[in-house]
Each structure stands twice: as C-alpha cells, then as structure tokens.
Scaffold this active site. Structure first.
Site, PDB file in Angstrom:
ATOM      1  N   SER A  51      48.620  39.025  42.252  1.00 33.11           N
ATOM      2  CA  SER A  51      48.463  37.589  42.490  1.00 33.11           C
ATOM      3  C   SER A  51      49.573  37.058  43.400  1.00 33.11           C
ATOM      4  O   SER A  51      50.691  37.573  43.422  1.00 33.11           O
ATOM      5  CB  SER A  51      48.488  36.829  41.170  1.00 33.11           C
ATOM      6  OG  SER A  51      47.477  37.322  40.308  1.00 33.11           O
TER       7      SER A  51
HETATM    8  N1  SAH Z   1      47.989  39.176  37.668  1.00 35.20           N
HETATM    9  C1  SAH Z   1      47.496  40.437  38.163  1.00 35.20           C
HETATM   10  C2  SAH Z   1      46.215  40.150  38.904  1.00 35.20           C
HETATM   11  C3  SAH Z   1      45.343  41.305  39.087  1.00 35.20           C
HETATM   12  S1  SAH Z   1      43.803  40.912  39.866  1.00 35.20           S
HETATM   13  C4  SAH Z   1      48.546  41.014  39.074  1.00 35.20           C
HETATM   14  O1  SAH Z   1      49.371  40.242  39.563  1.00 35.20           O
HETATM   15  O2  SAH Z   1      48.532  42.221  39.336  1.00 35.20           O
HETATM   16  C5  SAH Z   1      42.765  40.615  38.475  1.00 35.20           C
HETATM   17  C6  SAH Z   1      42.577  41.741  37.522  1.00 35.20           C
HETATM   18  O3  SAH Z   1      41.555  41.345  36.598  1.00 35.20           O
HETATM   19  C7  SAH Z   1      42.099  43.050  38.144  1.00 35.20           C
HETATM   20  O4  SAH Z   1      43.011  44.065  37.820  1.00 35.20           O
HETATM   21  C8  SAH Z   1      40.729  43.288  37.502  1.00 35.20           C
HETATM   22  O5  SAH Z   1      40.446  44.644  37.256  1.00 35.20           O
HETATM   23  C9  SAH Z   1      40.844  42.510  36.201  1.00 35.20           C
HETATM   24  N2  SAH Z   1      39.577  42.145  35.581  1.00 35.20           N
HETATM   25  C10 SAH Z   1      38.442  41.689  36.146  1.00 35.20           C
HETATM   26  N3  SAH Z   1      37.493  41.462  35.221  1.00 35.20           N
HETATM   27  C11 SAH Z   1      38.050  41.806  34.016  1.00 35.20           C
HETATM   28  C12 SAH Z   1      37.584  41.792  32.666  1.00 35.20           C
HETATM   29  N4  SAH Z   1      36.364  41.392  32.352  1.00 35.20           N
HETATM   30  N5  SAH Z   1      38.434  42.205  31.705  1.00 35.20           N
HETATM   31  C13 SAH Z   1      39.693  42.612  31.992  1.00 35.20           C
HETATM   32  N6  SAH Z   1      40.196  42.632  33.242  1.00 35.20           N
HETATM   33  C14 SAH Z   1      39.384  42.235  34.251  1.00 35.20           C
END
Ligand code: SAH
Length: 206
Positions: A51
């Site tokens: 993010s």
């Molecule tokens: N805050 C994290 C953002 C990662 S992007 C960072 O800074 O790294 C969002 C994440 O949400 C991804 O890793 C994706 O795999 C996850 N995601 C999407 N749908 C999901 C779900 N239903 N349950 C759990 N994780 C999910």
C-alpha cells in the site's frame, strides 16, 4: 516520505513517528528497494501491491482517532507483505491478520520477524469472513476492496469499534469508508477516493 505525509494532511504524531522509524525497504524485492521511501504503491508479486504510505497513514489515523494513541484488538484483512501490519502492530496490543495468498503470508511473517514484531497472529484464509474466534475487534482495517462491505466484518466490530475499508470496483472507482459501530447502529463516513486491489470473496490461492 514523512514530509509528503505531512503535506497531504496526516496529523497524528504517533502514526507519523511509527512510519518514520519503520523501514519500508525490507518489504520490497531488492530491485525495487531504492523506491521504498517514495509515497507510492509498488508491486510485491502475485499481482498485488504494497500500500501507498499515505493511504496506510490515513487508514491508521482514521481507526486511532479519539483513542489516546493506542488500540487494543485489531483485525487486518489482506496482510500482503506485512507493511500495514507492522505499522498498526506498533500502535495496538494485538493484531490478527488474514491473507489469501500463502507465499505473501510467508513473506509477511518473515518481514515481521525481521522487525521483531511479535504481537501479530496471521492465517491463510478468506479474510472477508473476518476472524470470529478472536473478535470483537476495536478496529478492522481492510487492504483490498469488496463491492459491498461484508456483513461478517460489521458483526465482528466491538461497540464503538471502527472499520476502515475501500469499497467499489477497480474500474468504477472506489471510496475509502470509515464505519463506526454504536450498539447495533453503523455510522458511515466517506473519507476519499482510493485505488486498491480487489477483495476476492470465498476463495484462497495456493
Ligand atoms: N497492506 C498490504 C496490502 C496488500 S494488497 C501491504 O502493504 O502489503 C491487498 C492484499 O489483500 C493482497 O495481498 C491480497 O492477496 C489480499 N486479499 C485480497 N482478497 C482477500 C481476501 N478475501 N482475504 C484475504 N486477503 C485478501
């Protein structure tokens, strides 16, 4: 990076301080590490992104407001590489985090270990169901956008608890919502337009 957060209106000193002292480069592949302190989202593999620092700060500030600087129990949906997890874990007693892509969860666990952050419990699952065994939570942060707010997350908010979640589609635009629970009422505030990866419902990968 901190100058950019201040510029964009982040005011909470506890949040700014944690973001200043948490290395972001360890969350990125070597080839991208030199861009770690730009205020921008960057790829972390598996079509996902770390993010944007401003968005992490904004979401953290939103759930912390009025809480004298600390949260007790926090649920995070979408651990990704663990950057938002690392930030919120330093401002909360305990954090539970759910990620649907196993290799990302492995990376996040390694990264949190490197930073010696030990108050996080994580699991490989569909986070749209929350983590009912450990609720209710005084804050829930979702890092991926559903079309509608999952009912399970609302139900796992404590009285007075706050959920911050992007809602909408990648194409049609998304808004960041802050939802506060008061007994069985939910008060929604729209914070701003955002651009998150989608929250996939009902399926895990690998
Ligand atoms: N805050 C994290 C953002 C990662 S992007 C960072 O800074 O790294 C969002 C994440 O949400 C991804 O890793 C994706 O795999 C996850 N995601 C999407 N749908 C999901 C779900 N239903 N349950 C759990 N994780 C999910």
């Amino acid at each position: 990076m901190i100058a950019s957060l201040l510029d964009k209106g982040i005011k909470n000193w506890a949040v700014l301080d944690v973001m200043r002292t948490t290395p972001r480069h360890i969350f990125l592949d070597e080839a991208l590490a030199h861009r770690a302190y730009e205020d921008t989202a960057l790829p972390i593999g598996f079509s996902q992104t770390i993010s944007q620092p401003y968005v992490v700060a904004r979401m953290t500030e939103a759930v912390l407001a009025g809480r004298s600087g600390r949260l007790s129990r926090v649920l995070e949906i979408g651990t990704g590489c663990g950057y938002q997890t690392a930030i919120i874990a330093q401002l909360a007693d305990r954090v539970w985090s759910v990620e649907r892509i196993q290799p990302l969860l492995d990376k996040a666990r390694k990264n949190l270990g490197l930073l010696k952050i030990r108050n996080v419990r994580s699991k490989h699952d569909d986070g749209s169901l929350g983590w009912p065994e450990y609720g209710p939570f005084d804050a829930i942060i979702a890092a991926a956008a559903p079309q509608q707010v999952p009912e399970e997350l609302l139900q796992q908010l404590a009285d007075g608890g706050r959920l911050v979640i992007p809602v909408g589609s990648e194409r049609g635009g998304q808004e960041l919502r802050l939802i506060e629970r008061s007994a069985d009422e939910f008060h929604t505030q729209i914070l701003e337009a955002v651009n998150f990866v989608p929250l996939y419902l009902g399926q895990v990968q690998y």
